[in-house]
Design a protein around this motif. Sequence first.
Motif, mmCIF file in Angstrom:
data_model
loop_
_atom_site.group_PDB
_atom_site.id
_atom_site.type_symbol
_atom_site.label_atom_id
_atom_site.label_comp_id
_atom_site.label_asym_id
_atom_site.label_seq_id
_atom_site.Cartn_x
_atom_site.Cartn_y
_atom_site.Cartn_z
ATOM 1 N N THR A 34 27.680 -14.589 -3.121
ATOM 2 C CA THR A 34 28.959 -14.559 -2.399
ATOM 3 C C THR A 34 29.204 -15.838 -1.611
ATOM 4 N N ASN A 35 28.153 -16.630 -1.443
ATOM 5 C CA ASN A 35 28.269 -17.860 -0.658
ATOM 6 C C ASN A 35 27.069 -18.737 -0.984
ATOM 7 N N GLY A 48 18.990 -12.362 0.767
ATOM 8 C CA GLY A 48 19.811 -11.233 1.200
ATOM 9 C C GLY A 48 19.019 -10.240 2.034
ATOM 10 N N GLU A 53 20.610 -16.690 7.732
ATOM 11 C CA GLU A 53 19.441 -17.550 7.924
ATOM 12 C C GLU A 53 19.869 -18.904 8.512
ATOM 13 N N GLY A 106 23.226 -14.845 -0.648
ATOM 14 C CA GLY A 106 23.509 -16.266 -0.508
ATOM 15 C C GLY A 106 22.746 -17.028 -1.587
ATOM 16 N N ALA A 121 25.171 -8.340 -2.328
ATOM 17 C CA ALA A 121 25.773 -9.645 -2.089
ATOM 18 C C ALA A 121 24.660 -10.533 -1.552
HETATM 19 N N1 HPA Z 1 22.137 -14.462 3.604
HETATM 20 C C1 HPA Z 1 21.741 -13.179 3.728
HETATM 21 N N2 HPA Z 1 22.418 -12.160 3.256
HETATM 22 C C2 HPA Z 1 23.572 -12.431 2.627
HETATM 23 C C3 HPA Z 1 24.065 -13.739 2.478
HETATM 24 C C4 HPA Z 1 23.303 -14.825 2.985
HETATM 25 O O1 HPA Z 1 23.666 -16.001 2.898
HETATM 26 N N3 HPA Z 1 25.242 -13.646 1.805
HETATM 27 C C5 HPA Z 1 25.451 -12.323 1.567
HETATM 28 N N4 HPA Z 1 24.443 -11.587 2.049
#
Ligand code: HPA
Length: 273
Positions: free
Chosen positions: A235-236, A211, A194, A116, A114
């Motif tokens: 995921t975001n 990630g 972050e 960002g 997953a």
């Molecule tokens: N940053 C770091 N790791 C992650 C993120 C993120 O935004 N989303 C999912 N894993």
Amino acid sequence: MEYTYESFKESADYILGRIDFKPEIALILGSSLGTLSEEIKNPVIIDYKDIPNFLRTTVDSHAGKLIIGELGGKKVVCMSGRFHYYEGYEFEQLVTPIRVFHLLGVETVILTNAAGAVNTSYKTGEIMIIEDHIKLTGASPVRGPNIDEFGPRFFDMSNTYTKEYRDLTKKIAGDLGIKINEGVYFYCTGPQFESPAEIRAIRALGGDAVGMSTVTEAITAAHCGMNVLGLSLMTNMAAGVLDQPVTTEEVDETAEKAADEFKILLREIIKNM
Ligand code: HPA
């Protein structure tokens, strides 16, 4: 403990003693993307704690099992429960699974995670093929006395993410009508997400996604000459892209929603490898 060729060999020999075939592909699946392991046929399940010299999971609720069997007509070994630097492991410990898989005879590792989205043209729920990575923090996992049986002291990282499998993934995603991106995964140690300023810096440096996993495993695989396919699920949107905080809830929710599509893609890739 001190890691030696013999200590990794002891782990691998234990596993080989529990199975009567050799796995060809290793799967290390990221958070909420791990349910593919439930589809493995005729599984032999081995607790990490039973494998000599293997790492233990830090969270009791985490599975901590190897699932070895058949998926998409291929012999696979799948980790249910992955190891990250933010849990407290030293970088040097994080080589363990990949080196043990190498000694089982595995030639290809599939790493999912997953992540960002740093690239603002990406959308939440989309998948990115990892073309390359950037790791500027912390030690190398292959720091320390070199174990020549695995690979040379200094080694190339120009083709870490195998082009043949990136192309295969693009073709299969196209056939399935799944939108796919290809870009650079930027490794951060975490566990904090972050800061927005870090994300701006990461974007300026060429990162498309961010990630906390995968890269230590990819470096270890490159050292011993294994093929790697890395896939990130956005995921975001990374911190600061939207006017909202980054939350674990959003990460888990998106991963859950995208899990079925991700599984369909992965199954088809494995079948065609
Ligand atoms: N940053 C770091 N790791 C992650 C993120 C993120 O935004 N989303 C999912 N894993």
